[in-house]
Enzyme design. Structure first.
Site: not given
Ligand code: SAH
Length: 275
Positions: A115
Site C-alpha cells: 500500500s
Molecule cells: N498490508 C499490505 C497490503 C497488502 S494488499 C501492506 O503492508 O502493504 C492487500 C492484501 O489483502 C492482499 O495481499 C490480499 O491477498 C489480501 N486479502 C484479500 N482478501 C483477504 C482475506 N479475505 N483474508 C486475508 N487477506 C486477504
C-alpha cells in the site's frame, strides 16, 4: 463537560473524534489509491534500474518520505516514528528499491501491491483516534486483514501491544513471514496467520484496533463481533450509494456501533477463502 484527553496539536483537524452518528467527511475529489492498477505498477517496474550498485542512501530517502507525510498533514507522532523505524525498501523486490520511498504502491506478486505510504499512515492515524488507543497511547491488540508483504504489520508492531495479521494467499504469507523474521527477529508480539481474514481470528479477540488492506461490499460481521468496546475498526468498503469505495471507521461503545464514512479510496478486493 469532560476535558478533551487528546494531546494538544498532535492530530490534524480532519481527524476529530468520531461523532456518535453516521457522518460523511468530505474527501479529495479523486480516490486515494493505495493499490494501483497492476498495469501501471508493472510499467513503472520496467522503467526501473536495479538498485544494486546504485548506492542508494535509503535512510535519507526514508527521512524525506516521512517529512513529506508530515507536510501533507500526517501529525500523529507515533505513526511518523514507526515509518522512520521500518525500512520500506526491505519489503519490496530489490529492483524496486529506488521507488520504495515515493508515495506510491508497488507490486509484490500475485496481483497484489504494497500500500501507498500516505494511505497506510492515514489509516493508522484513524486507529490512533479510537477511544482505547487514545486512553492507552498505543493501538493495543490489533487485527490486520491482508498482510501482503508485511510492511504495515511491521509498522503496527511498533505502536501496538500485539499484532495478528491474516493473509489468504499462501506465497504472500510465506514472504511476509520471511521479511518479518529478518526485520524484527525479536518481535514475538506479531502473529502471522494464513487464512480467510473475513472470519477474523476469534481466539485472540476482542481487538482494540482492526484494520483491513482489502475492501468488500461491507465490513464482515465477524470483525464487528471481534471489536472490543472502546475499539476502532478502519476498513475500505462500498460507499452508501454503492458507486465508490470509501474508508469506513467504526467505533464500538457500550451502546453499539458508530460508523463514520471517510475519504474515497481504491484497495484490492476482499476475497473469501484461501489460495
Ligand atoms: N498490508 C499490505 C497490503 C497488502 S494488499 C501492506 O503492508 O502493504 C492487500 C492484501 O489483502 C492482499 O495481499 C490480499 O491477498 C489480501 N486479502 C484479500 N482478501 C483477504 C482475506 N479475505 N483474508 C486475508 N487477506 C486477504
Amino acid at each position: 463537560m469532560s476535558a478533551d484527553p487528546r494531546p494538544k496539536g498532535r492530530f490534524p483537524a480532519a481527524l476529530k473524534p468520531t461523532p456518535a452518528r453516521t457522518t460523511t467527511v468530505k474527501g479529495p475529489p479523486e480516490p486515494l489509491r493505495p493499490q494501483r492498477l497492476l498495469a501501471e505498477a508493472a510499467r513503472d517496474a520496467r522503467r526501473l534500474t536495479p538498485a544494486s550498485g546504485l548506492g542508494l542512501d535509503t535512510p535519507a530517502m526514508q527521512r524525506r518520505m516521512v517529512e513529506r507525510l508530515r507536510q501533507d498533514g500526517v501529525h500523529c507522532e507515533p505513526v511518523l516514528q514507526a515509518m522512520l523505524a521500518v525500512p520500506r525498501h526491505h519489503f519490496v523486490d530489490s529492483a524496486l528499491a529506488a521507488q520504495a520511498y515515493e508515495d506510491t504502491s508497488l507490486p509484490i506478486g500475485l496481483g497484489q501491491t504494497i500500500s501507498k505510504p500516505s494511505v497506510v499512515a492515514r489509516m493508522m492515524e484513524w486507529l490512533f483516534l479510537g477511544p482505547n488507543a487514545r486512553r492507552h497511547g498505543h493501538l493495543g491488540k490489533v487485527l490486520e486483514i491482508g498482510t501482503g508483504c508485511g510492511y504495515q504489520a511491521a509498522l503496527l508492531a511498533q505502536v501496538a501491544r500485539q499484532v495478528t495479521s491474516i493473509e489468504r494467499l499462501q506465497p504472500l504469507h510465506d514472504l511476509a513471514r520471511r521479511q518479518l523474521a529478518r526485520q524484527s527477529p525479536s518481535a514475538p508480539h506479531i502473529q502471522l496467520l494464513y487464512g480467510d481474514g473475513m472470519l477474523g481470528h476469534p481466539p485472540r479477540a476482542p481487538y482494540d484496533s482492526i484494520v483491513s488492506a482489502a475492501g468488500g461490499d461491507d465490513v464482515p460481521a465477524a470483525w464487528l463481533a471481534q471489536l472490543a468496546v472502546g475499539g476502532r475498526l478502519v476498513a475500505p468498503a462500498r460507499s452508501p450509494d454503492g458507486r465508490a469505495q470509501v474508508l469506513v471507521v467504526i467505533d464500538r461503545t457500550e451502546q453499539g456501533f458508530h460508523r463514520t464514512v471517510g475519504e474515497m479510496v481504491q484497495f484490492v478486493p476482499l476475497k473469501s477463502g484461501v489460495c
